[in-house]
Design a protein around this motif. Structure first.
Motif, short mmCIF file in Angstrom:
data_model
loop_
_atom_site.label_atom_id
_atom_site.label_comp_id
_atom_site.label_asym_id
_atom_site.label_seq_id
_atom_site.Cartn_x
_atom_site.Cartn_y
_atom_site.Cartn_z
N SER A 6 -72.84 -12.49 -32.68
CA SER A 6 -71.84 -11.58 -32.39
C SER A 6 -71.32 -10.57 -33.41
CB SER A 6 -70.46 -12.72 -32.13
OG SER A 6 -70.67 -13.35 -30.99
N TYR A 7 -71.77 -10.71 -34.61
CA TYR A 7 -71.37 -9.99 -35.71
C TYR A 7 -72.57 -8.89 -36.25
CZ TYR A 7 -67.42 -12.99 -36.01
OH TYR A 7 -66.21 -13.83 -35.84
N TRP A 8 -72.01 -7.68 -36.60
CA TRP A 8 -72.76 -6.74 -37.53
C TRP A 8 -73.09 -7.53 -38.72
CZ3 TRP A 8 -74.07 -1.44 -37.10
CH2 TRP A 8 -73.86 -0.71 -35.89
N MET A 9 -74.02 -7.32 -39.49
CA MET A 9 -74.47 -7.81 -40.69
C MET A 9 -74.75 -6.88 -41.83
SD MET A 9 -73.55 -11.22 -40.45
CE MET A 9 -74.32 -11.82 -41.92
N ASN A 46 -76.75 -1.92 -42.89
CA ASN A 46 -76.04 -2.91 -41.89
C ASN A 46 -76.80 -2.93 -40.44
OD1 ASN A 46 -74.83 -0.49 -40.74
ND2 ASN A 46 -72.95 -1.70 -40.73
N LYS A 97 -76.54 -3.97 -36.22
CA LYS A 97 -75.78 -4.26 -35.08
C LYS A 97 -76.18 -5.76 -34.55
CE LYS A 97 -74.16 -2.31 -30.77
NZ LYS A 97 -74.30 -1.17 -29.81
N GLN A 98 -75.21 -6.33 -33.74
CA GLN A 98 -75.56 -7.49 -33.39
C GLN A 98 -77.06 -7.97 -32.67
OE1 GLN A 98 -72.72 -5.85 -32.85
NE2 GLN A 98 -71.00 -6.93 -32.50
N ARG A 106 -71.00 -10.65 -44.01
CA ARG A 106 -70.64 -10.49 -42.55
C ARG A 106 -69.70 -9.12 -42.31
NH1 ARG A 106 -67.46 -15.07 -39.40
NH2 ARG A 106 -65.73 -14.23 -40.84
N ASP A 107 -69.93 -8.21 -41.43
CA ASP A 107 -69.02 -7.09 -41.29
C ASP A 107 -67.96 -7.58 -40.22
OD1 ASP A 107 -71.08 -4.37 -40.91
OD2 ASP A 107 -71.17 -5.87 -42.11
N GLN A 108 -66.66 -7.04 -40.82
CA GLN A 108 -65.70 -7.21 -39.69
C GLN A 108 -65.15 -5.98 -39.41
OE1 GLN A 108 -65.09 -10.23 -38.81
NE2 GLN A 108 -64.33 -11.55 -40.20
N ASP A 121 -64.24 -2.43 -36.97
CA ASP A 121 -64.87 -1.88 -35.90
C ASP A 121 -65.67 -0.58 -36.36
OD1 ASP A 121 -61.67 -0.55 -35.01
OD2 ASP A 121 -63.14 0.24 -36.55
N LYS A 164 -65.00 -0.92 -41.23
CA LYS A 164 -65.49 -2.08 -41.46
C LYS A 164 -65.03 -2.47 -42.87
CE LYS A 164 -69.49 -1.43 -38.69
NZ LYS A 164 -69.48 -2.74 -37.68
#
Lengths: 121, 107
Positions: free
Chosen positions: A31-34, A50, A52-53, A98-100, A102, A106
């Motif tokens: 569920s997360y970008w990294m 980085n 995308k999911q 972990r990206d948080q 939008d 980010k």
């Protein structure tokens, strides 16, 4: 508990290759970008790449474009960084994060403990 | 690419207030995030979206952002706050940008 654990660092000669891994646990990895972020010895932080999911979008800092490839395996809750044509200036601790947020804002939370990559002959 | 400028060092006595700045062109239009990094440890997020605090971060840590300067403020500074602090934004070119870092010394 959310946890990120990097591995794969080590000593490599200039021009060589290395693959870093990051094992994620405690959250829904898919569920997360990294991101990967690095820190040269005694220097500041530098965002590297980085993903995308679903792996469909990837972004890189200019200095690694064409040499590094970020990838992920959601079935294994794992993030990777394939590093080719390594240079002395790639020597750094590499952090998985972990990206948080939008697409416009980010930030990175949490971070792994890091793995040291040394490029030297 | 976008550039963030931080002072290399800030010193403050225990119990006083530390202010660490992060300069950037019209940074007030961006969301700014701050990290604390102690020697030998990974960075820890202390403020996100200019002024929000993650759970577990003391209320002594606060942030603001306007014009060309964002500021991390640490009130009632303690010895344990001694660390390097980094600001960060997400650039419109889809890349993360960090400031050069500020070493906070507690006198």
């Amino acid at each position: 508990e959310v946890q990120l654990v990097e591995s794969g660092g080590g000593l490599v000669q200039p021009g060589g290759s290395l693959r870093l891994s990051c094992a994620a646990s405690g959250f829904t990895f898919s569920s997360y970008w990294m991101s990967w972020v690095r820190q040269a010895p005694g220097k500041g932080l530098e965002w590297v790449a980085n993903i995308k999911q679903d792996g469909s979008e990837k972004y890189y800092v200019d200095s690694v474009k064409g040499r590094f490839t970020i990838s992920r395996d959601n079935a294994k809750n794992s993030l990777y960084l394939q590093m080719n044509s390594l240079r002395a200036e790639d020597t750094a601790v590499y952090y998985c994060a972990r990206d948080q947020g939008d697409v416009y804002a980010k930030w990175f939370d949490p971070w792994g403990q890091g793995t040291l990559v040394t490029v030297s002959s | 690419s976008y550039v963030l400028t931080q002072p290399p060092s800030v010193s403050v006595a225990p119990g006083q207030t530390a202010r660490i700045t992060c300069g950037g062109n019209n940074i007030g239009s961006k969301s700014v995030h701050w990290y604390q990094q102690k020697p030998g440890q990974a960075p820890v997020l202390v403020v996100y979206d200019d002024s929000d605090r993650p759970s577990g971060i003391p209320e002594r840590f606060s942030g603001s952002n306007s014009g060309n300067t964002a500021t991390l403020t640490i009130s009632r500074v303690e010895a344990g706050d001694e660390a390097d602090y980094y600001c960060q934004v997400w650039d419109s070119s889809s890349e993360g940008v960090f400031g050069g870092g500020t070493k906070l010394t507690v006198l």
